[in-house]
Each structure stands twice: as structure tokens, then as C-alpha cells.
Design a protein around this motif. Structure first.
Motif, mmCIF file in Angstrom:
data_model
loop_
_atom_site.group_PDB
_atom_site.id
_atom_site.type_symbol
_atom_site.label_atom_id
_atom_site.label_comp_id
_atom_site.label_asym_id
_atom_site.label_seq_id
_atom_site.Cartn_x
_atom_site.Cartn_y
_atom_site.Cartn_z
ATOM 1 N N THR A 90 -17.403 2.421 42.225
ATOM 2 C CA THR A 90 -18.543 1.769 42.865
ATOM 3 C C THR A 90 -19.422 2.784 43.591
ATOM 4 O OG1 THR A 90 -17.241 -0.244 43.118
ATOM 5 C CG2 THR A 90 -19.216 -0.051 44.469
ATOM 6 N N GLU A 93 -21.275 4.525 40.918
ATOM 7 C CA GLU A 93 -22.386 3.748 40.381
ATOM 8 C C GLU A 93 -23.588 3.816 41.325
ATOM 9 O OE1 GLU A 93 -21.323 0.710 37.910
ATOM 10 O OE2 GLU A 93 -23.250 -0.284 37.905
ATOM 11 N N ARG A 308 -21.079 0.813 47.383
ATOM 12 C CA ARG A 308 -22.191 1.271 46.567
ATOM 13 C C ARG A 308 -23.211 2.018 47.416
ATOM 14 N NH1 ARG A 308 -26.694 0.799 43.401
ATOM 15 N NH2 ARG A 308 -26.256 0.338 41.231
ATOM 16 N N TYR B 82 -21.838 0.173 32.041
ATOM 17 C CA TYR B 82 -21.318 -0.033 33.393
ATOM 18 C C TYR B 82 -20.260 1.021 33.658
ATOM 19 C CZ TYR B 82 -23.130 -4.706 32.485
ATOM 20 O OH TYR B 82 -23.919 -5.755 32.142
ATOM 21 N N ASP B 84 -18.366 0.462 36.739
ATOM 22 C CA ASP B 84 -17.433 -0.184 37.659
ATOM 23 C C ASP B 84 -16.655 -1.314 37.002
ATOM 24 O OD1 ASP B 84 -19.484 -1.899 37.345
ATOM 25 O OD2 ASP B 84 -19.775 -2.339 39.471
ATOM 26 N N ARG B 85 -16.492 -1.252 35.709
ATOM 27 C CA ARG B 85 -15.635 -2.225 35.033
ATOM 28 C C ARG B 85 -14.510 -1.478 34.346
ATOM 29 N NH1 ARG B 85 -19.442 -6.988 32.638
ATOM 30 N NH2 ARG B 85 -20.806 -7.134 34.445
ATOM 31 N N SER B 89 -14.658 2.346 32.802
ATOM 32 C CA SER B 89 -14.208 3.452 33.637
ATOM 33 C C SER B 89 -12.963 4.102 33.031
ATOM 34 C CB SER B 89 -13.948 2.989 35.072
ATOM 35 O OG SER B 89 -12.918 2.055 35.115
ATOM 36 N N ASN B 110 -25.469 6.059 33.104
ATOM 37 C CA ASN B 110 -25.036 4.688 33.328
ATOM 38 C C ASN B 110 -26.228 3.743 33.259
ATOM 39 O OD1 ASN B 110 -23.612 2.425 34.163
ATOM 40 N ND2 ASN B 110 -23.848 2.925 36.335
ATOM 41 N N GLU B 112 -26.244 0.520 33.943
ATOM 42 C CA GLU B 112 -26.190 -0.611 34.877
ATOM 43 C C GLU B 112 -26.767 -1.845 34.203
ATOM 44 O OE1 GLU B 112 -27.356 -0.626 38.891
ATOM 45 O OE2 GLU B 112 -26.855 1.485 39.188
ATOM 46 N N GLY B 113 -26.143 -2.214 33.138
ATOM 47 C CA GLY B 113 -26.665 -3.344 32.386
ATOM 48 C C GLY B 113 -27.886 -2.884 31.612
ATOM 49 N N TYR B 203 -23.877 -5.344 24.594
ATOM 50 C CA TYR B 203 -22.965 -4.302 25.034
ATOM 51 C C TYR B 203 -21.527 -4.520 24.626
ATOM 52 C CZ TYR B 203 -26.891 -2.919 27.826
ATOM 53 O OH TYR B 203 -28.116 -2.520 28.222
ATOM 54 N N THR B 236 -15.221 -11.039 33.759
ATOM 55 C CA THR B 236 -14.770 -10.826 35.131
ATOM 56 C C THR B 236 -13.692 -11.817 35.560
ATOM 57 O OG1 THR B 236 -16.385 -12.328 36.126
ATOM 58 C CG2 THR B 236 -17.080 -10.050 35.744
#
Lengths: 353, 353
Positions: A90, A93, A308, B82, B84-85, B89, B110, B112-113, B203, B236
Motif C-alpha cells: 500500500t 502504491e 497509502r 494493481y 496491493d492485491r 504483488s 502500476n 492503479e486500475g 485485467y 476481494t
DNA sequence: GTGAAAGCGCTAACAG
DNA sequence: CTGTTAGCGCTTTCAC
């Protein structure tokens, strides 16, 4: 055609150079460089021509050439002990986003515990390809600190004090104290703590501070601390699950509340409690630290440490520093906020006095 | 003193250059370069002198200069949606380790979506500072693919087919089928599925494959598939928790088993079941995919997709490619293995026929 | 405001 | 096996 004498086709193997843009725009390479980089003054007319030409050619500067000539690389390193753990990924990121926004590249250096620690510190970081670095939860011994200093890499630390280096962190002692006091305020007197591993002192310097905060809060309220209630669970869900199951096994001597130094451990504790037939918060209150998304489903009360933001803030400070603002090595303390959900409640049947 | 005419002090701002090493060793810069890089032949005597001198001076090559001159940068990009998943990671950690071992730097991009997707694709990746890149769960449209191709960056894809690019992945269709068949083998007939979001197709191209596998297995066993049992939960824990709670609310029409496309979703499902007073696997069997560590505490049955290995393998292929081995754009399929724990069991009271 | 030219530090022919 | 030398592509004084 091209004044420079060498007309080129601009295929994949022969990308356009500054010279090509200059030729096309009818100016010198110096002007192109200035126009494109924004350093130095250029007439708006020239700038327009250059941008036009650059666009038409699909020009993009060679970062190696640029870096070699200027000494700047627009590349920042992020050093961390793990990447597959929530806190670190995190922070990463956050840092990655901030760097992206600033147009910087990010070089990742992952220790994997201790596996690559030496290599990174004595090899990779010294390759003079970084403008600066952010080090997450990193404890440097004097030799290591000296090496990095010698390499001339501006550093910002996250999540733990790094001597002589500006730092971003939360007040772990305070956070541990507040989490515990929340429990005490609900009437709990028998409160256990789940923290990081001993080995962890190296990478989780704050962990012991959180534990200290727990001890201080307990002492402050005149409550006894059973050493058997000070547990170590590696910050993981499964580690905490096992520790908690043992901790809660004895119905007559178990605590009524648990403070875990991370949400994953707190969630693991809740699962363990349920597997023993206990209700939360009826039989056991649990509080964590992080604001990990998993906490929502568990109804976990926690202290949000804005992981974050720690990452983004570290990058901001680094960039300020790089653009002249010489910040002294101060420790910037970020606030942590309560997120109260359903895993904490009044103690059911007071034990003891 | 120094033949080169300019004796230098080697402080942080004036690091030793190749020339300094050459002077000290009494050879030419070319020999130093060869001795240090291992390219070309050098007498062992010269090599020793050079290494000695380099060591004394604390010399380390300038990567920018080296890259500019050679065209190689020993720097590989890792592009993912991502960080942080868990899956991402973990793949990242695998790739990072493999690169470290090979002495390569890793640049992280990254998305981020979708936030930085365009920026990365049209800006960062084109800066010609990468020898190659690994793209995780990335779907490129033809334009994007062309851009990268034009930039001349060798690519390896992970976790989903990328046209024209060598790939590492598991067989998601097969995995979905096997997970479902495990449940069917235990006597379940009412089996729901929890997968990724629609948006996720971009993704998580495999996610729909896993769902397809579920449908195929159901069809193959002659079992009906209730559309209401095909749910979306974003991979999630918390998303799955909520979906599952709704799914399981009706005691007379709920499924007896759930196949979730990730372990986090599977774990969230288990928690939801318990919150409804159901036992696992007594009232509900649950199977996931991943071998996420959290599964241990939940006793989760899963299919290990060896995420870390996907990352290391991708790097291995890239490095093979860079060192001449021109691999055709084949898709390498890694095996996935059952890890059977306690979340799946025989169906309790068969519904229906 | 703009151009000429001297490097930045290293690599890779090319000779020897 | 080793030295000479010409760049790699861009930035940056220094004049104009």
C-alpha cells in the motif's frame, strides 16, 4: 535533406533524435532541448515549431543520454523488505502514484526479508542511476548509512526512524496507547497484545513501540500485564489465528480483549475466537491497526494509519528536496484515526475485582 | 600523475571513472571495460590488476553512460494493474527476485486500475530505458500493442493471453472446471460461482475462463446453472462477503457449495456463511483458487496457481530471449495443484432429485 | 532568444 | 590480448 547530413528512417531501431527534431523545426538542438525540457527561455514561436516537429516525428528523449548529460535521471528507488504484505504494497502504491504524477520512474528494490538486503545495499543502490530513494521500514547500521550517503542518494524514510534522514511515520507509541485505552475505556481489564516477531525489530521498528504503548496504557490504568498475553504473530492472519487460538483456549483465564498491531492479525484473532465458540465483541473485543480492507467484513475496529498517504507524502518530500527545498532531517508524524466498528464493545462480565 | 591529465579526488560528487581505474591499473579504458563487463578477452593478469584498482577506488560503472554507449540498460519493466492485491504483488515478488538474481534493475509501472494506464503506455514505456518488460494481466488493444512493438520492447505476458507475445499462464478454463468437478465429486449439485467484475475482463481475462470452466463442468454433469448463482465480487474478501451473505440468505434455495475464483473471495464466503449460522463444510462447501496464505486459517480447499513462479518464469523467458534465444510467441501453461483442506466435504442433505 | 561546441562516462569496432 | 578512437544522444556553458 537533413542539414545534419544523415537522413534517417525512423523505424523501431532508428528512433528520431533531438537533431532530427531540430532539422525539422529549423532550429538548433539546443533550442529543442530547452523547448522540450522547459529549462531556459525559448520564444513561444520556436517552442510551437519544436513541439509540432517533435509530435510529428513521435520524438521522445533518450533517458540515458539525457541523464548522462544532465546528471539527473528522473528515477527514484523504493526500497522495502516485502512487497506481498499489505502495509508495504500500500505504501508502494502510494509512492508509485505520486511518482507517476511527477513524471518520475520508479525502481523497485525488494529485500524479501534479508535475502537481497546486502545485494541491494552494496550493489544496486550504488549504481548511480537514482536521483533519490525512499526506504520503507528500513533500519540501517552505520556502515550501510555511510555507503548510501557516500553514493550521494537523498533518502526519505517511511515507517520508522532512520537516523539523520527525513522520515514519515505515525506515532506508534501513541497509537498503541490509544488502541489500548479504547479497550480500557470499554471496561476491559484483561487485555492481550499481538505484535510482530523479534526478528521484526529490523523491519518493523514501530512494532515494539506499539507494544510499548500497550504496556504504558495498561500501567497508566493500573492494570496488570500478564507476560503470557504479549504474543508474537508476524503480522499475518494465519500466524495470529494460531496464537489467538492458544491464547483463548482456557475459558477461565483468557483475556476479554485483544489489541493486535495489524488488522490482519486482528482479523485472524476474530476468526480464532469464533472457532472456539466465542462471540465478538460479546466474549472478546478486538482492535487492530491499519484500516486494511479485510477489516470491513469482520466489523473490525481499527486505527487507520493512512498507509497509502505515507507513501505519497514520502515522495512529495523527496521531490521538494530535489527541487531545491533543503529540508532538514525532521521526522514528520502523520495522524492516525479511529475507525470504530463492531468488534469492540463493553466488557461483558467483569473478571477480577 | 594520471596520464589523462586530470587527477581527481573521489568524493561523492566526483566518483571515479573508468579512466581513473585504467590509469591506476596501467591499462586502457577498453581493457578495463572488458575486464569488468566480461565481454571480450582479457589476460587474467590484466583482469586482476583492473579488479584490484577498481576495488581500491570503489569504482562502479555509470549505468547511464554504459547504457547510452551499449544500448542495453539491464533494466526491465514490470507492468501491472494493481500492486496491493495478492496475486499481483506475488507475481511481482517473483519477478523481482529473478531480476535481482540476474543483476537487473526493475522499473515498476502500476496502472492503479485505469488511472495511469494511458500514461504508462504512451509515455513511460516509450522512454527507451527498458530492455524488456513483463506485463501482468494486461490486455492491449491493437494500437497499444503497435506502440510497444514500435518502441522495440520485448514483452512477456503473465496471466492472460496477449496476442503475438509469449505468455505464462495457467489454464483457467481447466482450473475452473476442476474446482467445480471437485465439488460435484463430493455430491454437490447446487453450486454457485463467485468471479471478477465485468470491468475485470480488461485485467482479469482469465476470470471469465474460470467461470466458463464452472459452467462446462456443471453442464458436463447435467446440472442446472441458476443465473442468480453466477456472482461478481471483484476478487476481494469484503466484496465476496457481501455477495455471499445475500446468496445464502434463503435457507430453502441456497446452494450447497461455492466455487470462488480467488481465495480471498472464498474466505469471505466462508465468513459470510458462518455469520449466517452455517457450518463449513457441513452446510456449505467452499473452494477457491490461489493458495493465498489466508486460506490456511480458514481451512480452505484451493487450487494453487503458483503465482510467484509465474513471475519468476516470465523473467526467465525474457532473459533467455535477451541473450539470443529467440523464443516464438508461445503460451507456456503452468500447472495448478489441488490443496485440499477442510472447507469442502460431502454434501449433507441432497436437495432436488 | 538562439546557436556552436564541448563534454557526460562508457562501449565497440578496428587496428595492431 | 590490448590500445586508439569514434561515437551513443542529450545538456549546457559561452558567445552572439
Amino acid at each position: 535533406m537533413a542539414e545534419h547530413g544523415r537522413p534517417r528512417d525512423h523505424g523501431a531501431l532508428n528512433p528520431p533524435r533531438l537533431q532530427d527534431v531540430a532539422d525539422r523545426a529549423g532550429v538548433s538542438t539546443a533550442t529543442v532541448s530547452r523547448a522540450l525540457s522547459g529549462r531556459g527561455h525559448v520564444s513561444s514561436r520556436a517552442r510551437a515549431k519544436v513541439q509540432q516537429a517533435a509530435h510529428e516525428l513521435g520524438f521522445v528523449v533518450s533517458y540515458h543520454a539525457s541523464s548522462l548529460a544532465s546528471g539527473r535521471s528522473r528515477n527514484i528507488g523504493v526500497v522495502l523488505p516485502y512487497v506481498d504484505r499489505w502495509y508495504f504494497s500500500t505504501v508502494l502504491e502510494g509512492a508509485a502514484g505520486a511518482l507517476m504524477d511527477a513524471g518520475y520512474d520508479l525502481s523497485l528494490y525488494n529485500f524479501e526479508g534479508d535475502r537481497y538486503r546486502e545485494t541491494v545495499l552494496t550493489d544496486f543502490l550504488l549504481r548511480k542511476r537514482l536521483d533519490a530513494a525512499v526506504a520503507v521500514s528500513l533500519h540501517l547500521d552505520p556502515t550501510e548509512a555511510a555507503q548510501l550517503l557516500a553514493a550521494g542518494i537523498p533518502l526519505v524514510g517511511v515507517g520508522g526512524p532512520l537516523e539523520g534522514v527525513p522520515t514519515i511515520s505515525i506515532d506508534d507509541l501513541d497509537v498503541g496507547r490509544r488502541a489500548t485505552e479504547h479497550l480500557i475505556g470499554l471496561g476491559h481489564r484483561r487485555i492481550a497484545h499481538l505484535g510482530g516477531a523479534e526478528e521484526g525489530r529490523r523491519y518493523f521498528p514501530m512494532s515494539s513501540d506499539r507494544r510499548d504503548g500497550w504496556e504504558q496504557a495498561m500501567a497508566g490504568a493500573g492494570l496488570p500485564v500478564d507476560p503470557a498475553w504479549s504474543l508474537i504473530a508476524d503480522y499475518t492472519f494465519t500466524g495470529a489465528y494460531q496464537q489467538a487460538k492458544n491464547l483463548l483456549a482456557d475459558p477461565f483465564h483468557r483475556p476479554t480483549a485483544v489489541f493486535a498491531s495489524s488488522d490482519e492479525m486482528a482479523a485472524g484473532t476474530i476468526l480464532a475466537a469464533r472457532d472456539l465458540g466465542l462471540t465478538v465483541p460479546g466474549d472478546l473485543s478486538v482492535i487492530g491497526i491499519d484500516a486494511h480492507p479485510i477489516g470491513e467484513a469482520f466489523g473490525l475496529t481499527t486505527l487507520d494509519q493512512h498507509a497509502r498517504q505515507q507513501g505519497t507524502r514520502a515522495v512529495e518530500r523527496l521531490l521538494e528536496h530535489l527541487s531545491g527545498g533543503s529540508d532538514e532531517p525532521s521526522n514528520e508524524v502523520l495522524p492516525a484515526h479511529f475507525v470504530v466498528r463492531s468488534s469492540t464493545g463493553p466488557v461483558a462480565a467483569p473478571h477480577g475485582t
